[in-house]
Scaffold this motif. Structure first.
Motif, PDB file in Angstrom:
ATOM      1  N   ILE A 289       0.844  -1.201   0.000  1.00  0.00           N
ATOM      2  CA  ILE A 289       0.000   0.000   0.000  1.00  0.00           C
ATOM      3  C   ILE A 289       0.878   1.250   0.000  1.00  0.00           C
ATOM      4  O   ILE A 289       0.386   2.353   0.181  1.00  0.00           O
ATOM      5  N   THR A 290       2.176   1.060  -0.209  1.00  0.00           N
ATOM      6  CA  THR A 290       3.113   2.169  -0.372  1.00  0.00           C
ATOM      7  C   THR A 290       3.574   2.194  -1.830  1.00  0.00           C
ATOM      8  O   THR A 290       3.492   1.176  -2.519  1.00  0.00           O
ATOM      9  N   PRO A 291       4.058   3.323  -2.325  1.00  0.00           N
ATOM     10  CA  PRO A 291       4.479   3.416  -3.735  1.00  0.00           C
ATOM     11  C   PRO A 291       5.520   2.348  -4.108  1.00  0.00           C
ATOM     12  O   PRO A 291       6.385   1.999  -3.301  1.00  0.00           O
ATOM     13  N   VAL A 292       5.368   1.838  -5.330  1.00  0.00           N
ATOM     14  CA  VAL A 292       6.266   0.806  -5.851  1.00  0.00           C
ATOM     15  C   VAL A 292       6.869   1.271  -7.165  1.00  0.00           C
ATOM     16  O   VAL A 292       6.275   2.060  -7.891  1.00  0.00           O
ATOM     17  N   THR A 293       8.058   0.756  -7.452  1.00  0.00           N
ATOM     18  CA  THR A 293       8.721   0.988  -8.737  1.00  0.00           C
ATOM     19  C   THR A 293       9.104  -0.369  -9.303  1.00  0.00           C
ATOM     20  O   THR A 293       9.753  -1.161  -8.629  1.00  0.00           O
ATOM     21  N   ILE A 294       8.680  -0.628 -10.541  1.00  0.00           N
ATOM     22  CA  ILE A 294       9.032  -1.869 -11.231  1.00  0.00           C
ATOM     23  C   ILE A 294       9.934  -1.502 -12.399  1.00  0.00           C
ATOM     24  O   ILE A 294       9.582  -0.658 -13.224  1.00  0.00           O
ATOM     25  N   THR A 295      11.090  -2.154 -12.457  1.00  0.00           N
ATOM     26  CA  THR A 295      12.055  -1.896 -13.516  1.00  0.00           C
ATOM     27  C   THR A 295      12.297  -3.178 -14.302  1.00  0.00           C
ATOM     28  O   THR A 295      12.533  -4.236 -13.702  1.00  0.00           O
TER      29      THR A 295
ATOM     30  N   ASP B 295       1.015   3.719  -6.935  1.00  0.00           N
ATOM     31  CA  ASP B 295       0.819   3.933  -5.501  1.00  0.00           C
ATOM     32  C   ASP B 295       0.637   2.629  -4.733  1.00  0.00           C
ATOM     33  O   ASP B 295       1.030   2.515  -3.575  1.00  0.00           O
ATOM     34  N   ARG B 296       0.021   1.629  -5.383  1.00  0.00           N
ATOM     35  CA  ARG B 296      -0.254   0.350  -4.715  1.00  0.00           C
ATOM     36  C   ARG B 296      -0.038  -0.795  -5.693  1.00  0.00           C
ATOM     37  O   ARG B 296      -0.132  -0.619  -6.901  1.00  0.00           O
ATOM     38  N   LEU B 297       0.188  -1.984  -5.128  1.00  0.00           N
ATOM     39  CA  LEU B 297       0.416  -3.171  -5.953  1.00  0.00           C
ATOM     40  C   LEU B 297      -0.236  -4.365  -5.278  1.00  0.00           C
ATOM     41  O   LEU B 297      -0.201  -4.492  -4.052  1.00  0.00           O
ATOM     42  N   THR B 298      -0.806  -5.256  -6.089  1.00  0.00           N
ATOM     43  CA  THR B 298      -1.288  -6.559  -5.622  1.00  0.00           C
ATOM     44  C   THR B 298      -0.787  -7.598  -6.609  1.00  0.00           C
ATOM     45  O   THR B 298      -0.939  -7.440  -7.817  1.00  0.00           O
TER      46      THR B 298
ATOM     47  N   ASN C 143      -1.819   6.529  -8.858  1.00  0.00           N
ATOM     48  CA  ASN C 143      -0.978   7.332  -9.757  1.00  0.00           C
ATOM     49  C   ASN C 143       0.018   6.474 -10.532  1.00  0.00           C
ATOM     50  O   ASN C 143       1.184   6.383 -10.183  1.00  0.00           O
ATOM     51  N   PHE C 144      -0.449   5.882 -11.602  1.00  0.00           N
ATOM     52  CA  PHE C 144       0.358   4.981 -12.417  1.00  0.00           C
ATOM     53  C   PHE C 144       1.119   5.754 -13.473  1.00  0.00           C
ATOM     54  O   PHE C 144       0.563   6.592 -14.170  1.00  0.00           O
ATOM     55  N   GLU C 145       2.422   5.525 -13.569  1.00  0.00           N
ATOM     56  CA  GLU C 145       3.264   6.124 -14.607  1.00  0.00           C
ATOM     57  C   GLU C 145       4.145   5.047 -15.202  1.00  0.00           C
ATOM     58  O   GLU C 145       4.558   4.128 -14.503  1.00  0.00           O
ATOM     59  N   GLY C 146       4.446   5.207 -16.467  1.00  0.00           N
ATOM     60  CA  GLY C 146       5.306   4.222 -17.106  1.00  0.00           C
ATOM     61  C   GLY C 146       6.143   4.838 -18.205  1.00  0.00           C
ATOM     62  O   GLY C 146       5.713   5.760 -18.893  1.00  0.00           O
ATOM     63  N   PHE C 147       7.349   4.328 -18.339  1.00  0.00           N
ATOM     64  CA  PHE C 147       8.255   4.713 -19.424  1.00  0.00           C
ATOM     65  C   PHE C 147       8.622   3.448 -20.166  1.00  0.00           C
ATOM     66  O   PHE C 147       9.157   2.512 -19.586  1.00  0.00           O
ATOM     67  N   PHE C 148       8.296   3.406 -21.470  1.00  0.00           N
ATOM     68  CA  PHE C 148       8.564   2.216 -22.261  1.00  0.00           C
ATOM     69  C   PHE C 148       9.614   2.520 -23.307  1.00  0.00           C
ATOM     70  O   PHE C 148       9.707   3.584 -23.825  1.00  0.00           O
TER      71      PHE C 148
END
Length: 187
Positions: free
Chosen positions: A151-157, A166-169, A182-187
């Motif tokens: 429930i805390t911000p995550v970064t996937i690389t 902001d959250r991940l399941t 707040n989903f952001e992505g760089f492809f």
């Protein structure tokens, strides 16, 4: 006939001396090893009035219906008296997926509910799966539903993308990841 006994006695005498030398050598090796070996020292273990047991290292494996779900290793653990809780330091957890792959989680600290087997990890949590790396401050595992969530911000690389949310399941039964907020992505 006497010469045969003398030769046999001489052979027995030589064998007895050789066996005595072997026994003396083994005893010497044992004695030197005993003197020079040091007892393993457990480090960073603190015991307070809330602690029932303090361990220098902990390993736990969870299975369901005979199938290994996860294995947890911790450098140190304190099992608390009043709660069904183990407080862990330097934690490493391997989750085993149904397709044979593994997910590896590491963190500096965490807890495990000793009855429900739910796990909470905090302080620099890193999750590795194939070429994907997830980083967050806190991560939970719920055994009953076999899910990992934050429930805390995550970064996937990954090699080709960087995603933040902001959250991940993560459903470990279905191998499905949901990112929310707040989903952001760089492809």
């Amino acid at each position: 006939m006497t010469s045969g006994l003398k030769g046999r006695n001489r052979l027995l005498f030589i064998l007895a001396i050789a066996m005595g030398c072997v026994v003396a050598a083994l005893f010497s090796i044992y004695f030197v090893n005993r003197i020079t070996s040091k007892e393993p020292v457990a480090k960073n273990i603190t015991i307070d009035s809330k602690t029932l047991v303090a361990l220098g290292a902990m390993r736990q494996t969870s299975t369901r219906n005979g199938i290994k779900e996860w294995t947890l290793d911790a450098e140190s653990a304190r099992i608390l008296k009043e709660k069904n809780l183990a407080v862990l330091e330097d934690v490493s957890v391997f989750f085993f997926l149904t397709n044979g792959e593994k997910i590896h989680l590491t963190s500096r600290s965490g807890t495990i509910d000793t009855k429900q087997h739910d796990i909470s990890l905090s302080d620099t949590v890193v999750v590795r799966h194939l070429d994907q790396i997830l980083e967050t401050d806190r991560l939970q595992y719920e055994k009953k539903r076999h899910i990992i969530y934050s429930i805390t911000p995550v970064t996937i690389t990954t090699p080709r993308a960087k995603l933040t949310a902001d959250r991940l399941t993560m459903d470990l039964n279905e191998n499905v990841v949901q990112l929310k907020g707040n989903f952001e992505g760089f492809f």
